[in-house]
Design an enzyme around this catalytic site. Structure first.
Site, mmCIF file in Angstrom:
data_model
loop_
_atom_site.group_PDB
_atom_site.id
_atom_site.type_symbol
_atom_site.label_atom_id
_atom_site.label_comp_id
_atom_site.label_asym_id
_atom_site.label_seq_id
_atom_site.Cartn_x
_atom_site.Cartn_y
_atom_site.Cartn_z
ATOM 1 N N LEU A 43 -7.343 3.081 -7.671
ATOM 2 C CA LEU A 43 -7.473 2.028 -8.676
ATOM 3 C C LEU A 43 -8.566 1.055 -8.255
ATOM 4 O O LEU A 43 -8.679 0.685 -7.084
ATOM 5 C CB LEU A 43 -6.151 1.279 -8.843
ATOM 6 C CG LEU A 43 -4.944 2.098 -9.295
ATOM 7 C CD1 LEU A 43 -3.746 1.173 -9.509
ATOM 8 C CD2 LEU A 43 -5.239 2.894 -10.551
ATOM 9 N N GLY A 83 -1.126 6.290 -0.484
ATOM 10 C CA GLY A 83 -0.771 5.002 0.118
ATOM 11 C C GLY A 83 -1.426 3.890 -0.677
ATOM 12 O O GLY A 83 -2.491 4.100 -1.276
ATOM 13 N N GLY A 84 -0.808 2.712 -0.698
ATOM 14 C CA GLY A 84 -1.383 1.601 -1.442
ATOM 15 C C GLY A 84 -1.572 1.967 -2.898
ATOM 16 O O GLY A 84 -0.647 2.396 -3.583
ATOM 17 N N ASP A 85 -2.813 1.840 -3.371
ATOM 18 C CA ASP A 85 -3.131 2.157 -4.771
ATOM 19 C C ASP A 85 -3.895 3.466 -4.875
ATOM 20 O O ASP A 85 -4.645 3.673 -5.821
ATOM 21 C CB ASP A 85 -3.941 1.012 -5.390
ATOM 22 C CG ASP A 85 -5.253 0.778 -4.641
ATOM 23 O OD1 ASP A 85 -5.286 0.998 -3.417
ATOM 24 O OD2 ASP A 85 -6.244 0.373 -5.270
ATOM 25 N N GLU A 86 -3.695 4.365 -3.919
ATOM 26 C CA GLU A 86 -4.404 5.640 -3.882
ATOM 27 C C GLU A 86 -3.429 6.794 -4.128
ATOM 28 O O GLU A 86 -2.333 6.816 -3.578
ATOM 29 C CB GLU A 86 -5.101 5.833 -2.533
ATOM 30 C CG GLU A 86 -6.143 4.768 -2.230
ATOM 31 C CD GLU A 86 -6.709 4.883 -0.827
ATOM 32 O OE1 GLU A 86 -7.798 4.346 -0.599
ATOM 33 O OE2 GLU A 86 -6.057 5.508 0.031
#
Length: 236
Positions: A43, A83-86
């Site tokens: 994102l 992980g995170g926005d991935e």
């Protein structure tokens, strides 16, 4: 303190499980000649949403993003959270793409375009309406690489190519025309630098030589590394 762990995310595999699926898919490709593709989805400017609306909204957004990714793919494709926005997506080979890297590339680009359309619709979280974009990198197997580690690495390189091109787009991995070992290392470090707020602005005065007065300033980015040193723009 846990931030953006996404406890309510749909049951998506993590990177380790995704890599197991990818290993099996590559082994199947060796036996049958039917390849596939890996899409790396990131994102754009997700940190701004976290900072502007809070992590609760960020978590809720990730839930909806994961759901849209899953709904935009076929049942036998694998959608995982890196992980995170991935996110990672494994597109299993289709009979019509067997033995044809060009057909597989077209299929990967079609999926990437559909993902961008799905993510381009507004997200409603409570009374908040959000719009997001995503950058997507794709790597094909076995034409681009024969191991899971290298396929993922190539997808990551393609993702950064998409971001360098202005974000909100997608790129297929392309063989570099020169040795990019150093560039890849810097790119990996730079990703962490952006997420750790290590990029800072310095301002260089612009002086009118006739009057010796400052008439403006040039904004120059610097990279403040973990050891406190500053990396010049030309180096990254």
């Amino acid at each position: 303190l846990s931030i953006n762990r996404g406890h309510d995310l749909p049951r998506l595999p993590n990177r380790a499980l995704f890599q197991e699926h990818l290993n099996l898919a590559i082994a199947h490709a060796r036996r049958t000649g039917v390849g596939g593709a890996v899409l790396f989805v990131d994102l754009d400017d997700f940190k701004m949403i976290n900072d502007g609306f809070g992590h609760a909204v960020g978590d809720a957004l990730l839930v909806q993003v994961a759901r849209r990714l899953r709904e935009s793919c076929r049942a036998d494709d694998v959608v995982a959270r890196q992980g995170g926005d991935e996110f990672l997506i494994l597109l299993s080979g289709a009979a019509e793409a067997a033995g044809s890297a060009e057909a597989l590339a077209d299929a990967a680009q079609t999926v990437a375009a559909n993902l961008r359309i799905a993510l381009g619709q507004p997200f409603h979280i409570g009374e908040t309406e959000l719009y997001v974009t995503a950058s997507i990198g794709a790597s094909l197997y076995p034409s681009d690489a024969h191991t899971a580690e290298l396929v993922l690495k190539h997808a990551d390189v393609a993702l950064y190519s998409a971001k360098d091109a202005g974000r909100d787009g997608y790129r297929l991995y392309a063989e570099p025309k020169h040795d990019t070992t150093r560039e890849l290392a810097v790119a990996a470090r730079l990703r962490n630098a952006e997420k750790r707020d290590e990029l800072v602005l310095h301002y260089q005065p612009m002086v009118d030589l006739k009057t010796s007065c400052i008439v403006g300033a040039e904004a120059l980015i610097r990279w403040k590394t973990a050891d406190g040193g500053l990396v010049a723009p030309a180096d990254f």
